[in-house]
Design a protein around this motif. Structure first.
Motif, PDB file in Angstrom:
ATOM      1  N   PHE A  29      44.455  29.888  39.474  1.00 14.85           N
ATOM      2  CA  PHE A  29      43.998  29.447  38.164  1.00 14.85           C
ATOM      3  C   PHE A  29      42.594  29.956  37.835  1.00 14.85           C
ATOM      4  O   PHE A  29      42.336  30.486  36.762  1.00 14.85           O
ATOM      5  CB  PHE A  29      43.985  27.911  38.093  1.00 14.85           C
ATOM      6  N   HIS A  30      41.674  29.765  38.789  1.00 13.00           N
ATOM      7  CA  HIS A  30      40.273  30.038  38.490  1.00 13.00           C
ATOM      8  C   HIS A  30      39.993  31.516  38.270  1.00 13.00           C
ATOM      9  O   HIS A  30      39.101  31.873  37.487  1.00 13.00           O
ATOM     10  CB  HIS A  30      39.373  29.490  39.606  1.00 13.00           C
ATOM     11  N   SER A  31      40.734  32.371  38.930  1.00 11.80           N
ATOM     12  CA  SER A  31      40.494  33.813  38.800  1.00 11.80           C
ATOM     13  C   SER A  31      41.293  34.428  37.657  1.00 11.80           C
ATOM     14  O   SER A  31      41.209  35.634  37.420  1.00 11.80           O
ATOM     15  CB  SER A  31      40.843  34.525  40.113  1.00 11.80           C
ATOM     16  N   THR A  32      42.067  33.613  36.957  1.00 10.80           N
ATOM     17  CA  THR A  32      42.856  34.103  35.829  1.00 10.80           C
ATOM     18  C   THR A  32      42.204  33.662  34.524  1.00 10.80           C
ATOM     19  O   THR A  32      41.900  32.486  34.342  1.00 10.80           O
ATOM     20  CB  THR A  32      44.297  33.547  35.888  1.00 10.80           C
ATOM     21  N   SER A  33      41.980  34.614  33.634  1.00 12.09           N
ATOM     22  CA  SER A  33      41.423  34.307  32.316  1.00 12.09           C
ATOM     23  C   SER A  33      42.522  34.417  31.260  1.00 12.09           C
ATOM     24  O   SER A  33      43.603  34.961  31.516  1.00 12.09           O
ATOM     25  CB  SER A  33      40.294  35.281  31.982  1.00 12.09           C
ATOM     26  N   MET A  34      42.236  33.911  30.083  1.00 14.22           N
ATOM     27  CA  MET A  34      43.192  34.067  28.991  1.00 14.22           C
ATOM     28  C   MET A  34      43.408  35.555  28.680  1.00 14.22           C
ATOM     29  O   MET A  34      44.502  35.962  28.303  1.00 14.22           O
ATOM     30  CB  MET A  34      42.709  33.330  27.750  1.00 14.22           C
ATOM     31  N   GLN A  35      42.360  36.368  28.846  1.00 16.66           N
ATOM     32  CA  GLN A  35      42.517  37.802  28.633  1.00 16.66           C
ATOM     33  C   GLN A  35      43.510  38.415  29.610  1.00 16.66           C
ATOM     34  O   GLN A  35      44.272  39.315  29.258  1.00 16.66           O
ATOM     35  CB  GLN A  35      41.157  38.504  28.746  1.00 16.66           C
TER      36      GLN A  35
END
Length: 207
Positions: A29-35
């Motif tokens: 989760f933390h390393s994934t951005s909406m981009q």
């Protein structure tokens, strides 16, 4: 302007969720951005934000998807007529848990949801509500087993239900983190414990 069909909207939403799930499984989760999700989905920024205003909205939607099948199965099991023996009920749940614990399994995301809920009050409330509901199914199973004589007549349905509920996350964590036990071995252990409970009930317990 032609009206967009409900089927198209549902398919686009699922496309975004599939992309987000792939990102979360790959990077967390933390390393994934909406981009990252937008790029994975191959859609425009506006198209993604039309369905999900934030990453937390995506996390919640995917969590719903991950536990939806389990909720449906537990509802079906508790309504089975006649009630299933506990070992059979747990075997059915374990089959689903095992199927969804593989590299692409939705329940792998459940572990990330648990961790994220420790820092996100909104997600914590969601997890509390859903898992309290799951535990209630197991309390129902415990009551059915007690009334059928499978458990001692003085068994505490709430306590037994909480213990039964803990068996499934326990299996999921062991399976994902260590690669074992296999489902058959785990179920053999569960059946041994249930047999011990029946024996204790039939002999009045231990001194």
């Amino acid at each position: 302007m032609p009206r967009v069909s409900d089927e198209h909207l549902a398919a686009r939403r699922q496309q975004i969720m599939t992309a987000a799930r792939a990102c979360f499984l790959r990077n967390g989760f933390h390393s994934t951005s909406m981009q990252d999700v937008i790029a994975e989905a191959g859609l425009s920024v506006g198209a993604v934000y039309r369905y999900f205003r934030s990453k937390n909205d995506l996390v919640t939607a995917i969590a719903e998807e991950a536990i939806g099948a389990l909720d449906e199965l537990l509802r079906e099991i508790t309504r089975h007529d006649p009630p299933l023996p506990l070992a059979e009920a747990l075997a059915r749940v374990l089959t689903l848990v095992d199927r969804q614990s593989g590299p692409d399994g939705l329940l792998r995301i459940a572990i990330q949801v648990w961790a994220e809920s420790l820092r996100d009050p909104v997600l914590a409330g969601f997890v509390r509500e859903k898992y309290t509901g799951f535990r209630a199914y197991y309390v129902t199973l415990a009551g059915q087993a007690r009334r059928s004589g499978e458990l001692p007549p003085d068994a505490d349905d709430e306590a037994v239900g909480a213990a039964l509920f803990g068996l499934m996350p326990g299996y999921l964590l062991q399976r994902i983190l260590t690669g074992s036990p296999d489902p058959e071995s785990y179920l053999a252990g569960v059946r041994t414990l249930l047999g011990a409970a029946r024996s204790a009930g039939g002999t009045g317990g231990h001194d």
